[in-house]
Design a protein around this motif. Sequence first.
Motif, PDB file in Angstrom:
ATOM      1  N   ILE A 153      44.992  36.837  40.044  1.00  0.00           N
ATOM      2  CA  ILE A 153      45.325  36.402  38.919  1.00  0.00           C
ATOM      3  C   ILE A 153      44.143  35.710  38.558  1.00  0.00           C
ATOM      4  O   ILE A 153      43.759  34.976  37.591  1.00  0.00           O
ATOM      5  CB  ILE A 153      46.413  36.079  39.596  1.00  0.00           C
ATOM      6  N   SER A 178      48.603  31.550  38.866  1.00  0.00           N
ATOM      7  CA  SER A 178      48.407  32.568  40.077  1.00  0.00           C
ATOM      8  C   SER A 178      49.315  31.737  41.287  1.00  0.00           C
ATOM      9  O   SER A 178      49.745  32.044  42.084  1.00  0.00           O
ATOM     10  CB  SER A 178      46.927  31.951  41.460  1.00  0.00           C
ATOM     11  N   ALA A 181      52.966  32.915  40.499  1.00  0.00           N
ATOM     12  CA  ALA A 181      52.851  34.838  41.121  1.00  0.00           C
ATOM     13  C   ALA A 181      52.962  34.744  42.472  1.00  0.00           C
ATOM     14  O   ALA A 181      54.214  35.227  42.740  1.00  0.00           O
ATOM     15  CB  ALA A 181      51.616  35.209  40.750  1.00  0.00           C
TER      16      ALA A 181
END
Length: 468
Positions: A153, A178, A181
Amino acid sequence: MRLARVINNSAALLMLDILSKAMPLVVFPVMVRALGPTAYGKVGFAAAVAGFFGLLASPGFTTYASREAAKDEGRVSFLVQHVLGARIAFGVFSYALLIAFALTFAPRDFMTRLLIILSGLVFLVSSVDVQWVFTARSRMWMVALRGTVGQLIYGGVILLFIRRPADAWLVPVAGVLSLLAGTLLIWLPARREYHIPCPVISPEAWRSFLPVCLIMGFASMMSMIYDQIDTVMLRYMRSENELGLYVASYSMMTISMSFVAILGQVFFPLLSQTTGRDHERENEQRYLGWLGQASVGLALPIATGGFILAEPLTRFVLGSQYAGTATLFRWLTLTIVAGSLASYFGSQLIPIARERKYLAAVIAGAAVNVVLNLFLIPRYGAIAAVFTTVISQAVVACMNYYFVRDLPRPSLLGGLGLSVIACSIMAAALLAVRAVFPLHVVVQVALGAFVYFAVYWAGRALRNRLQI
């Protein structure tokens, strides 16, 4: 069984380490070239400032929780409920202080202030992170999966959207996305497998762990001072361009040193379970031996190769805009050796609750760093910051060694001797090849790695045969 765990966890984190080194080979050059030294220097300055406030947001909570969960799985629910609750409360308060700093004492340009505020979102999101549960229970494949998703990401955002210096604000945004997630990816299996409760803000429960966490947190702050205060002081004492050169070279050194964090994730839970327990003494010495050999066996060749190949490496990774970083990176490679030794000798302190000893070591390192920087940075600039960082890491390594000298520890002389011999042959091979053949730097890195590991493992095989 524990050998199988070490191998399994090492394999998981090796995969993550390979990705974490491969991804920057693509993402890092694109980012630093698109932003340029001035904008990238602002990114590094903002990250350093936010890092200090991030330590206020989590003063030792993760280290404490990881240690206690490694010792007793039954405490995971309590740790998530109350330690995470404390971390959320501290995180919100620290982020409010960061915003106040950004609007008052930070440099007055809009981009720097925006970068500081966005960088602080990282530690705010981290306040609900429970990766330490899987780290403590030696579930490193979950850690590797989370890290892989985060890397993809982060790299995707950088590669897709950063095109010019004005896009610098996307760097901390990529980090936040990131992290979000990865946090969600960890929370779901943690809820399912460990039945962890939701965090609760309960100051009454903090009394049982907050004093220890504050000591660890203060130690982390001192550690960050001798790591990052150079960046902050350069911003106020020197030019933005020089700051950018230093941040870029320091980032390359940090990428090269990522194996230290990997080794810590593998061995910290194991040492927490065994260190200081008489019936586990054999396992403790085995783990310390493996950790020591891995630390020395990786630090020396990486530092040696980086020192020799500094000029082509920095030119290949950073481009012509960052001319002058080769000298900075060359001497920063000494930090790889000093930092690895500091980490290894300190690996016994926290598992046996010698937090105050560790705190004394990092305070000494921070004091040396600040004093030297105050005198040297105004006159000599970035190169002074390089040497003060190396010296500070060496001070911490010596202090950590002093504080564990009374503890049993396996001898590393054999592994050190093999590594020195292999590094010497690798260095001779690189210098000879560079003098004759104009090889690409990536080929030179591969050649150096091949020569080192071939000589090292041949030496180990010969030594084992002689000992039979």
